[in-house]
Motif scaffolding. Structure first.
Motif, PDB file in Angstrom:
ATOM      1  N   GLU A 244       0.834  -1.209   0.000  1.00  0.00           N
ATOM      2  CA  GLU A 244       0.000   0.000   0.000  1.00  0.00           C
ATOM      3  C   GLU A 244       0.873   1.265   0.000  1.00  0.00           C
ATOM      4  O   GLU A 244       0.657   2.188  -0.781  1.00  0.00           O
ATOM      5  N   LEU A 245       1.896   1.260   0.872  1.00  0.00           N
ATOM      6  CA  LEU A 245       2.788   2.428   0.958  1.00  0.00           C
ATOM      7  C   LEU A 245       3.421   2.743  -0.406  1.00  0.00           C
ATOM      8  O   LEU A 245       3.587   3.894  -0.775  1.00  0.00           O
ATOM      9  N   CYS A 246       3.774   1.672  -1.141  1.00  0.00           N
ATOM     10  CA  CYS A 246       4.504   1.847  -2.407  1.00  0.00           C
ATOM     11  C   CYS A 246       3.586   1.857  -3.621  1.00  0.00           C
ATOM     12  O   CYS A 246       4.064   1.874  -4.762  1.00  0.00           O
ATOM     13  N   SER A 247       2.286   1.827  -3.390  1.00  0.00           N
ATOM     14  CA  SER A 247       1.379   1.790  -4.538  1.00  0.00           C
ATOM     15  C   SER A 247       1.442   3.117  -5.289  1.00  0.00           C
ATOM     16  O   SER A 247       1.809   4.157  -4.736  1.00  0.00           O
ATOM     17  N   PHE A 248       1.064   3.043  -6.529  1.00  0.00           N
ATOM     18  CA  PHE A 248       1.118   4.229  -7.387  1.00  0.00           C
ATOM     19  C   PHE A 248       0.318   5.379  -6.776  1.00  0.00           C
ATOM     20  O   PHE A 248       0.820   6.501  -6.649  1.00  0.00           O
ATOM     21  N   ASP A 249      -0.920   5.080  -6.342  1.00  0.00           N
ATOM     22  CA  ASP A 249      -1.762   6.163  -5.820  1.00  0.00           C
ATOM     23  C   ASP A 249      -1.200   6.757  -4.538  1.00  0.00           C
ATOM     24  O   ASP A 249      -1.254   7.969  -4.349  1.00  0.00           O
ATOM     25  N   SER A 250      -0.646   5.888  -3.656  1.00  0.00           N
ATOM     26  CA  SER A 250      -0.090   6.454  -2.413  1.00  0.00           C
ATOM     27  C   SER A 250       1.105   7.340  -2.734  1.00  0.00           C
ATOM     28  O   SER A 250       1.184   8.478  -2.266  1.00  0.00           O
ATOM     29  N   LEU A 251       2.023   6.821  -3.528  1.00  0.00           N
ATOM     30  CA  LEU A 251       3.247   7.597  -3.772  1.00  0.00           C
ATOM     31  C   LEU A 251       2.958   8.882  -4.544  1.00  0.00           C
ATOM     32  O   LEU A 251       3.476   9.939  -4.214  1.00  0.00           O
ATOM     33  N   ARG A 252       2.139   8.770  -5.570  1.00  0.00           N
ATOM     34  CA  ARG A 252       1.932   9.969  -6.415  1.00  0.00           C
ATOM     35  C   ARG A 252       1.217  11.093  -5.670  1.00  0.00           C
ATOM     36  O   ARG A 252       1.324  12.262  -6.038  1.00  0.00           O
ATOM     37  N   ASN A 253       0.470  10.721  -4.599  1.00  0.00           N
ATOM     38  CA  ASN A 253      -0.260  11.756  -3.863  1.00  0.00           C
ATOM     39  C   ASN A 253       0.512  12.368  -2.709  1.00  0.00           C
ATOM     40  O   ASN A 253      -0.002  13.252  -2.023  1.00  0.00           O
ATOM     41  N   LEU A 254       1.722  11.892  -2.487  1.00  0.00           N
ATOM     42  CA  LEU A 254       2.540  12.502  -1.431  1.00  0.00           C
ATOM     43  C   LEU A 254       3.037  13.862  -1.909  1.00  0.00           C
ATOM     44  O   LEU A 254       3.399  14.027  -3.086  1.00  0.00           O
ATOM     45  N   GLU A 255       3.087  14.793  -0.976  1.00  0.00           N
ATOM     46  CA  GLU A 255       3.490  16.153  -1.332  1.00  0.00           C
ATOM     47  C   GLU A 255       4.836  16.170  -2.061  1.00  0.00           C
ATOM     48  O   GLU A 255       5.003  16.840  -3.084  1.00  0.00           O
ATOM     49  N   VAL A 256       5.791  15.380  -1.532  1.00  0.00           N
ATOM     50  CA  VAL A 256       7.146  15.398  -2.102  1.00  0.00           C
ATOM     51  C   VAL A 256       7.128  14.950  -3.560  1.00  0.00           C
ATOM     52  O   VAL A 256       7.917  15.452  -4.380  1.00  0.00           O
ATOM     53  N   ASN A 257       6.223  14.040  -3.884  1.00  0.00           N
ATOM     54  CA  ASN A 257       6.193  13.526  -5.251  1.00  0.00           C
ATOM     55  C   ASN A 257       5.274  14.341  -6.165  1.00  0.00           C
ATOM     56  O   ASN A 257       5.387  14.265  -7.383  1.00  0.00           O
ATOM     57  N   LYS A 258       4.375  15.127  -5.536  1.00  0.00           N
ATOM     58  CA  LYS A 258       3.470  15.968  -6.333  1.00  0.00           C
ATOM     59  C   LYS A 258       4.141  17.277  -6.741  1.00  0.00           C
ATOM     60  O   LYS A 258       4.039  17.727  -7.865  1.00  0.00           O
ATOM     61  N   THR A 259       4.859  17.865  -5.769  1.00  0.00           N
ATOM     62  CA  THR A 259       5.350  19.227  -6.021  1.00  0.00           C
ATOM     63  C   THR A 259       6.879  19.340  -5.987  1.00  0.00           C
ATOM     64  O   THR A 259       7.415  20.375  -6.356  1.00  0.00           O
ATOM     65  N   GLY A 260       7.560  18.268  -5.548  1.00  0.00           N
ATOM     66  CA  GLY A 260       9.026  18.347  -5.424  1.00  0.00           C
ATOM     67  C   GLY A 260       9.705  18.443  -6.780  1.00  0.00           C
ATOM     68  O   GLY A 260       9.161  18.024  -7.805  1.00  0.00           O
ATOM     69  N   LYS A 261      10.869  19.026  -6.781  1.00  0.00           N
ATOM     70  CA  LYS A 261      11.691  19.009  -7.990  1.00  0.00           C
ATOM     71  C   LYS A 261      13.145  19.070  -7.574  1.00  0.00           C
ATOM     72  O   LYS A 261      13.469  19.470  -6.453  1.00  0.00           O
ATOM     73  N   GLN A 262      14.028  18.663  -8.440  1.00  0.00           N
ATOM     74  CA  GLN A 262      15.439  18.781  -8.110  1.00  0.00           C
ATOM     75  C   GLN A 262      16.227  19.326  -9.273  1.00  0.00           C
ATOM     76  O   GLN A 262      15.926  19.065 -10.431  1.00  0.00           O
ATOM     77  N   GLN A 263      17.231  20.107  -8.882  1.00  0.00           N
ATOM     78  CA  GLN A 263      18.078  20.746  -9.871  1.00  0.00           C
ATOM     79  C   GLN A 263      19.022  19.680 -10.443  1.00  0.00           C
ATOM     80  O   GLN A 263      19.771  19.059  -9.705  1.00  0.00           O
ATOM     81  N   VAL A 264      18.953  19.463 -11.735  1.00  0.00           N
ATOM     82  CA  VAL A 264      19.841  18.475 -12.354  1.00  0.00           C
ATOM     83  C   VAL A 264      21.165  19.153 -12.708  1.00  0.00           C
ATOM     84  O   VAL A 264      22.244  18.612 -12.465  1.00  0.00           O
ATOM     85  N   ASP A 265      21.072  20.344 -13.268  1.00  0.00           N
ATOM     86  CA  ASP A 265      22.266  21.161 -13.478  1.00  0.00           C
ATOM     87  C   ASP A 265      21.827  22.620 -13.374  1.00  0.00           C
ATOM     88  O   ASP A 265      20.698  22.887 -12.968  1.00  0.00           O
ATOM     89  N   GLU A 266      22.681  23.553 -13.745  1.00  0.00           N
ATOM     90  CA  GLU A 266      22.322  24.959 -13.504  1.00  0.00           C
ATOM     91  C   GLU A 266      21.132  25.433 -14.351  1.00  0.00           C
ATOM     92  O   GLU A 266      20.468  26.404 -14.017  1.00  0.00           O
ATOM     93  N   HIS A 267      20.826  24.695 -15.449  1.00  0.00           N
ATOM     94  CA  HIS A 267      19.749  25.152 -16.325  1.00  0.00           C
ATOM     95  C   HIS A 267      18.443  24.416 -16.112  1.00  0.00           C
ATOM     96  O   HIS A 267      17.393  24.860 -16.544  1.00  0.00           O
ATOM     97  N   PHE A 268      18.516  23.261 -15.469  1.00  0.00           N
ATOM     98  CA  PHE A 268      17.458  22.315 -15.682  1.00  0.00           C
ATOM     99  C   PHE A 268      17.041  21.622 -14.387  1.00  0.00           C
ATOM    100  O   PHE A 268      17.879  21.103 -13.655  1.00  0.00           O
ATOM    101  N   ALA A 269      15.712  21.674 -14.088  1.00  0.00           N
ATOM    102  CA  ALA A 269      15.183  21.019 -12.874  1.00  0.00           C
ATOM    103  C   ALA A 269      14.216  19.915 -13.276  1.00  0.00           C
ATOM    104  O   ALA A 269      13.464  20.064 -14.230  1.00  0.00           O
ATOM    105  N   MET A 270      14.260  18.826 -12.541  1.00  0.00           N
ATOM    106  CA  MET A 270      13.385  17.692 -12.848  1.00  0.00           C
ATOM    107  C   MET A 270      12.258  17.627 -11.823  1.00  0.00           C
ATOM    108  O   MET A 270      12.498  17.566 -10.618  1.00  0.00           O
ATOM    109  N   GLU A 271      11.028  17.640 -12.320  1.00  0.00           N
ATOM    110  CA  GLU A 271       9.880  17.581 -11.409  1.00  0.00           C
ATOM    111  C   GLU A 271       9.593  16.128 -11.027  1.00  0.00           C
ATOM    112  O   GLU A 271       9.521  15.266 -11.907  1.00  0.00           O
ATOM    113  N   HIS A 272       9.427  15.887  -9.733  1.00  0.00           N
ATOM    114  CA  HIS A 272       9.199  14.517  -9.264  1.00  0.00           C
ATOM    115  C   HIS A 272       7.936  13.899  -9.864  1.00  0.00           C
ATOM    116  O   HIS A 272       7.865  12.691 -10.061  1.00  0.00           O
ATOM    117  N   ARG A 273       6.945  14.718 -10.137  1.00  0.00           N
ATOM    118  CA  ARG A 273       5.676  14.188 -10.649  1.00  0.00           C
ATOM    119  C   ARG A 273       5.868  13.420 -11.963  1.00  0.00           C
ATOM    120  O   ARG A 273       5.056  12.569 -12.319  1.00  0.00           O
TER     121      ARG A 273
END
Ligand code: A3P
Length: 311
Positions: A244-273
């Motif tokens: 259940e914890l790892c199911s698609f619906d549980s993970l995709r609805n977590l704040e970190v996975n809905k709105t998080g993003k990370q800087q891949v390099d100085e130009h480009f950020a990858m959205e967790h969603r």
């Protein structure tokens, strides 16, 4: 790799990505220069016998496999699965980093990362991996859904609309073997052949099987990893809690996975969603023509005959 070498390698500029991405074929596999270089650097990784390596071709379910493996291996107390699990606040790819993308961080603190992910083909793995006898899990998925998933992920990564990124073009490239870490079938076949020689260190999981019967597949995965569930754990619902914890619906609805993003390099950020799109088996039917379906069926028959793997 020497700059000069790239001038001699087969080269393909992806027109469907408006020329933003150029792939080179090196030792049988296509990739961008940046990723070929990361693969080379990854050779310096010294694997430990206790390492767990999760190997996947892109878009075959690495995010899910990482979450499940992390949850299985890190469970200590029964209630921890549901309450304080890092997966609730961290992208699975940060709990289980990709070897080739986070090499320096991993090498600086190897004991922090007993589970690693990689998209490297088998023949590109650091030699220490096989020598260490560490456990290798390989996940694969229906090729038609992989093409569609790869298309949307890559297109969104470079912010192109469906109108601006023709699906027919990615289809043609992919079915000719030209894709990041492709050909997909060679990626699978290399791991498959290696697993025939060392069945003790390999475990294969098919995305669709995991979806159809998560309980049996999660239990088998845990057994292979030597983290089997006890009868008490099963009775207390730990297997189901992990699923259940790892199911698609549980993970995709977590704040970190809905709105998080990370800087891949100085130009480009990858959205967790982007790692959580639809998770729908057969989404390819909304994208493929009959001719495309026929092309892939023929390709799969030709490439995968001689293995029991069904793509
Ligand atoms: P779709 O694009 O078909 O939706 P990867 O993790 O290897 O990048 O693969 C991504 C694919 O796995 C995406 O497929 C994504 O939606 C799906 N996925 C992500 N998390 C999942 C989960 N917990 N369960 C099932 N599928 C998941």
């Amino acid at each position: 790799m020497e700059e000069e070498l790239y001038k001699t390698l087969p080269k393909h500029t992806c027109t469907w990505l408006q020329g933003i991405v150029t792939l080179y074929k090196y030792q049988g596999f296509w990739n961008s220069q940046t990723f070929h270089e990361k693969s080379m650097l990854a050779q310096s990784y010294k694997a430990q016998p206790s390492d767990i390596l999760l190997c996947t071709y892109p878009k075959t379910g690495a995010t899910w496999l990482k979450a499940l493996t992390f949850a299985i291996v890190t469970r200590k107390k029964l209630d921890e699965v549901a309450s304080a699990n890092p997966l609730l606040t961290t992208l699975p790819h940060d709990c289980v980093p990709f070897l080739e993308n986070h090499l320096e961080k991993i090498k600086a603190n190897p004991s922090n990362y007993p589970i690693l992910g990689t998209h490297l083909p088998y023949s590109f793995l650091p030699k220490s991996v096989i020598a260490s006898n560490c456990k290798i899990v390989y996940m694969y998925r229906n090729i038609k859904d992989v093409i569609v998933s790869y298309y949307h992920f890559t297109r969104e990564l470079v912010s192109l609309s469906v109108e601006d990124a023709p699906f027919e073009e990615v289809f043609d490239e992919f079915s000719e073997g030209v894709s990041s870490y492709g050909p997909y079938w060679d990626h699978i076949l290399e791991y498959w052949k290696a697993s025939q020689e060392r069945p003790d260190i390999f475990h294969f999981v098919k995305y669709e099987d995991l979806k159809r019967d998560p309980r049996s597949n999660v239990k088998r995965l845990a057994e292979f990893l030597e983290y089997s569930f006890s009868i008490e754990e099963e009775k207390a619902g730990v297997v189901d809690d992990i699923i259940e914890l790892c199911s698609f619906d549980s993970l995709r609805n977590l704040e970190v996975n809905k709105t998080g993003k990370q800087q891949v390099d100085e130009h480009f950020a990858m959205e967790h969603r982007l790692f959580f799109r639809k998770a729908e088996d057969g989404d390819w039917k909304k994208h493929f023509t009959d001719e495309m379906e026929h092309t892939i069926d023929k390709l799969v028959d030709e490439k995968m005959s001689g293995t029991p793997l069904v793509l």
